[in-house]
Write a protein that holds these residues in place. Sequence first.
Motif, PDB file in Angstrom:
ATOM      1  N   LEU A 162      -9.401   5.731  -6.747  1.00  0.00           N
ATOM      2  CA  LEU A 162      -8.766   6.963  -7.180  1.00  0.00           C
ATOM      3  C   LEU A 162      -9.877   7.829  -7.753  1.00  0.00           C
ATOM      4  O   LEU A 162     -10.338   7.603  -8.870  1.00  0.00           O
ATOM      5  CB  LEU A 162      -7.680   6.691  -8.225  1.00  0.00           C
ATOM      6  CG  LEU A 162      -6.727   7.855  -8.532  1.00  0.00           C
ATOM      7  CD1 LEU A 162      -5.427   7.334  -9.136  1.00  0.00           C
ATOM      8  CD2 LEU A 162      -7.340   8.878  -9.468  1.00  0.00           C
ATOM      9  N   VAL A 197      -2.259  -3.732  -2.276  1.00  0.00           N
ATOM     10  CA  VAL A 197      -3.214  -3.186  -3.237  1.00  0.00           C
ATOM     11  C   VAL A 197      -3.225  -4.096  -4.451  1.00  0.00           C
ATOM     12  O   VAL A 197      -2.203  -4.256  -5.130  1.00  0.00           O
ATOM     13  CB  VAL A 197      -2.843  -1.743  -3.650  1.00  0.00           C
ATOM     14  CG1 VAL A 197      -3.802  -1.223  -4.717  1.00  0.00           C
ATOM     15  CG2 VAL A 197      -2.846  -0.826  -2.435  1.00  0.00           C
ATOM     16  N   SER A 226      -5.999  -0.628   5.494  1.00  0.00           N
ATOM     17  CA  SER A 226      -5.341  -0.373   4.210  1.00  0.00           C
ATOM     18  C   SER A 226      -3.828  -0.469   4.321  1.00  0.00           C
ATOM     19  O   SER A 226      -3.151  -0.892   3.379  1.00  0.00           O
ATOM     20  CB  SER A 226      -5.728   1.013   3.680  1.00  0.00           C
ATOM     21  OG  SER A 226      -7.088   1.077   3.344  1.00  0.00           O
ATOM     22  N   TYR A 248       0.820  -1.221   0.000  1.00  0.00           N
ATOM     23  CA  TYR A 248       0.000   0.000   0.000  1.00  0.00           C
ATOM     24  C   TYR A 248       0.852   1.270   0.000  1.00  0.00           C
ATOM     25  O   TYR A 248       0.606   2.185  -0.798  1.00  0.00           O
ATOM     26  CB  TYR A 248      -0.922  -0.013   1.219  1.00  0.00           C
ATOM     27  CG  TYR A 248      -1.686   1.279   1.426  1.00  0.00           C
ATOM     28  CD1 TYR A 248      -2.802   1.583   0.657  1.00  0.00           C
ATOM     29  CD2 TYR A 248      -1.276   2.210   2.395  1.00  0.00           C
ATOM     30  CE1 TYR A 248      -3.494   2.770   0.835  1.00  0.00           C
ATOM     31  CE2 TYR A 248      -1.968   3.393   2.578  1.00  0.00           C
ATOM     32  CZ  TYR A 248      -3.076   3.670   1.806  1.00  0.00           C
ATOM     33  OH  TYR A 248      -3.746   4.852   1.988  1.00  0.00           O
ATOM     34  N   VAL A 282      -1.129  -4.385 -10.202  1.00  0.00           N
ATOM     35  CA  VAL A 282      -2.411  -3.843  -9.765  1.00  0.00           C
ATOM     36  C   VAL A 282      -3.367  -3.779 -10.956  1.00  0.00           C
ATOM     37  O   VAL A 282      -2.993  -3.321 -12.036  1.00  0.00           O
ATOM     38  CB  VAL A 282      -2.245  -2.429  -9.169  1.00  0.00           C
ATOM     39  CG1 VAL A 282      -3.603  -1.836  -8.781  1.00  0.00           C
ATOM     40  CG2 VAL A 282      -1.323  -2.476  -7.955  1.00  0.00           C
ATOM     41  N   VAL A 325     -12.323  -3.721  -4.571  1.00  0.00           N
ATOM     42  CA  VAL A 325     -11.111  -2.940  -4.796  1.00  0.00           C
ATOM     43  C   VAL A 325     -10.508  -2.530  -3.452  1.00  0.00           C
ATOM     44  O   VAL A 325     -11.182  -2.508  -2.423  1.00  0.00           O
ATOM     45  CB  VAL A 325     -11.385  -1.690  -5.670  1.00  0.00           C
ATOM     46  CG1 VAL A 325     -12.032  -2.087  -6.983  1.00  0.00           C
ATOM     47  CG2 VAL A 325     -12.224  -0.665  -4.933  1.00  0.00           C
ATOM     48  N   ASP A 326      -9.239  -2.207  -3.497  1.00  0.00           N
ATOM     49  CA  ASP A 326      -8.533  -1.791  -2.286  1.00  0.00           C
ATOM     50  C   ASP A 326      -8.415  -0.274  -2.182  1.00  0.00           C
ATOM     51  O   ASP A 326      -8.320   0.272  -1.088  1.00  0.00           O
ATOM     52  CB  ASP A 326      -7.136  -2.417  -2.278  1.00  0.00           C
ATOM     53  CG  ASP A 326      -7.192  -3.926  -2.404  1.00  0.00           C
ATOM     54  OD1 ASP A 326      -7.685  -4.575  -1.469  1.00  0.00           O
ATOM     55  OD2 ASP A 326      -6.764  -4.444  -3.456  1.00  0.00           O
ATOM     56  N   VAL A 327      -8.390   0.389  -3.342  1.00  0.00           N
ATOM     57  CA  VAL A 327      -8.256   1.840  -3.399  1.00  0.00           C
ATOM     58  C   VAL A 327      -9.193   2.382  -4.466  1.00  0.00           C
ATOM     59  O   VAL A 327      -9.350   1.782  -5.529  1.00  0.00           O
ATOM     60  CB  VAL A 327      -6.799   2.266  -3.740  1.00  0.00           C
ATOM     61  CG1 VAL A 327      -6.697   3.788  -3.870  1.00  0.00           C
ATOM     62  CG2 VAL A 327      -5.823   1.751  -2.694  1.00  0.00           C
ATOM     63  N   PHE A 355      -6.423  -2.070 -12.677  1.00  0.00           N
ATOM     64  CA  PHE A 355      -7.139  -0.803 -12.648  1.00  0.00           C
ATOM     65  C   PHE A 355      -8.456  -0.935 -13.403  1.00  0.00           C
ATOM     66  O   PHE A 355      -8.505  -1.489 -14.510  1.00  0.00           O
ATOM     67  CB  PHE A 355      -6.292   0.312 -13.273  1.00  0.00           C
ATOM     68  CG  PHE A 355      -5.095   0.676 -12.450  1.00  0.00           C
ATOM     69  CD1 PHE A 355      -5.180   1.640 -11.452  1.00  0.00           C
ATOM     70  CD2 PHE A 355      -3.872   0.046 -12.654  1.00  0.00           C
ATOM     71  CE1 PHE A 355      -4.075   1.969 -10.677  1.00  0.00           C
ATOM     72  CE2 PHE A 355      -2.764   0.372 -11.887  1.00  0.00           C
ATOM     73  CZ  PHE A 355      -2.868   1.331 -10.888  1.00  0.00           C
ATOM     74  N   ARG A 409      -6.400  -4.151  -6.518  1.00  0.00           N
ATOM     75  CA  ARG A 409      -7.350  -3.569  -7.475  1.00  0.00           C
ATOM     76  C   ARG A 409      -7.614  -2.111  -7.096  1.00  0.00           C
ATOM     77  O   ARG A 409      -7.721  -1.776  -5.919  1.00  0.00           O
ATOM     78  CB  ARG A 409      -8.674  -4.342  -7.500  1.00  0.00           C
ATOM     79  CG  ARG A 409      -8.546  -5.820  -7.714  1.00  0.00           C
ATOM     80  CD  ARG A 409      -9.906  -6.484  -7.856  1.00  0.00           C
ATOM     81  NE  ARG A 409     -10.319  -6.540  -9.253  1.00  0.00           N
ATOM     82  CZ  ARG A 409     -11.555  -6.802  -9.665  1.00  0.00           C
ATOM     83  NH1 ARG A 409     -12.514  -6.971  -8.777  1.00  0.00           N
ATOM     84  NH2 ARG A 409     -11.835  -6.866 -10.946  1.00  0.00           N
ATOM     85  N   CYS A 410      -7.728  -1.266  -8.129  1.00  0.00           N
ATOM     86  CA  CYS A 410      -7.979   0.163  -7.916  1.00  0.00           C
ATOM     87  C   CYS A 410      -9.056   0.616  -8.892  1.00  0.00           C
ATOM     88  O   CYS A 410      -8.951   0.370 -10.105  1.00  0.00           O
ATOM     89  CB  CYS A 410      -6.692   0.959  -8.127  1.00  0.00           C
ATOM     90  SG  CYS A 410      -6.897   2.757  -8.007  1.00  0.00           S
TER      91      CYS A 410
END
Length: 264
Positions: free
Chosen positions: A65, A39, A34, A3, A249, A61-63, A251, A41-42
């Motif tokens: 954006l 991480v 977190s 992360y 990762v 997802v982990d993050v 996206f 998946r974003c």
Amino acid sequence: MEYSLFIEMLEKFSPLQLAESWDNVGVIVEPLVSRRKPVKRCLLCIDLTLNVIEEAVTSAVDVVLAYHPVLFSNIKRITPDSGVKQRIVLRAIEAGIAVYCPHTAFDNMENGLNDWIASGLGSGTTKPIKLIPGAPPGTGAGRIHTLNEPIPLGVLLERVKSHFSIPHVRVATERPEKPLKTIAICAGSGSSILSGVDSDAYLTGEMGHHSVLDSCENGVTVILCEHTNTERNFLNTVMQRLSGLTPAVQFLISHTDKEPLSTY
């Protein structure tokens, strides 16, 4: 990807010091969990709405954006009953999803959002409208795009609609027959950046009524595309570039995030 390294990568991709001083950028929501998990998946979006955060949860997802800051104005409490933004933040924390918001750092960076807009208008040269003291060359607020050859308004409008994948734009002009060579650009809301800029046309998402009137009186053609229409397709470029930086990762681009205004 760890992360902390993922956040470091985002900050290198679009340095936060390029953002406007009034903006709220970077990590906005960071659940404790977190920091303890990788991480994988974003999810990318323009606006983190209730629908988008549920999509993020469903997509595991982990993050997220989110281009626009999910928290911007002063908030005194975060409870389920204190507002929509608070419910979004609580849902993200509950699901262990961090939220990162770049906003004007994306706008002002070299090869960022405003440069991407310019790239769809035709061959020419591009430079920032407002420089940032001490920042690298090519960075700054807004852009002036000077075409190699002047083009009719109709040609420019078709290029804009194609680049943004939209069927309509709003146009204010006193001289529709005038060929256009210089276009001043500001993603989102352009009144403050574009006001008084010497250019044949202003291209932005939205401007105040009196700013449009003043611009027309000064011989400038104003092209308005709605706020997020000027921003949304840039996410495809962001996804490609970030995927190249970290193949580990995955996206995703949100399919529930959308421009709130429709034309009937």
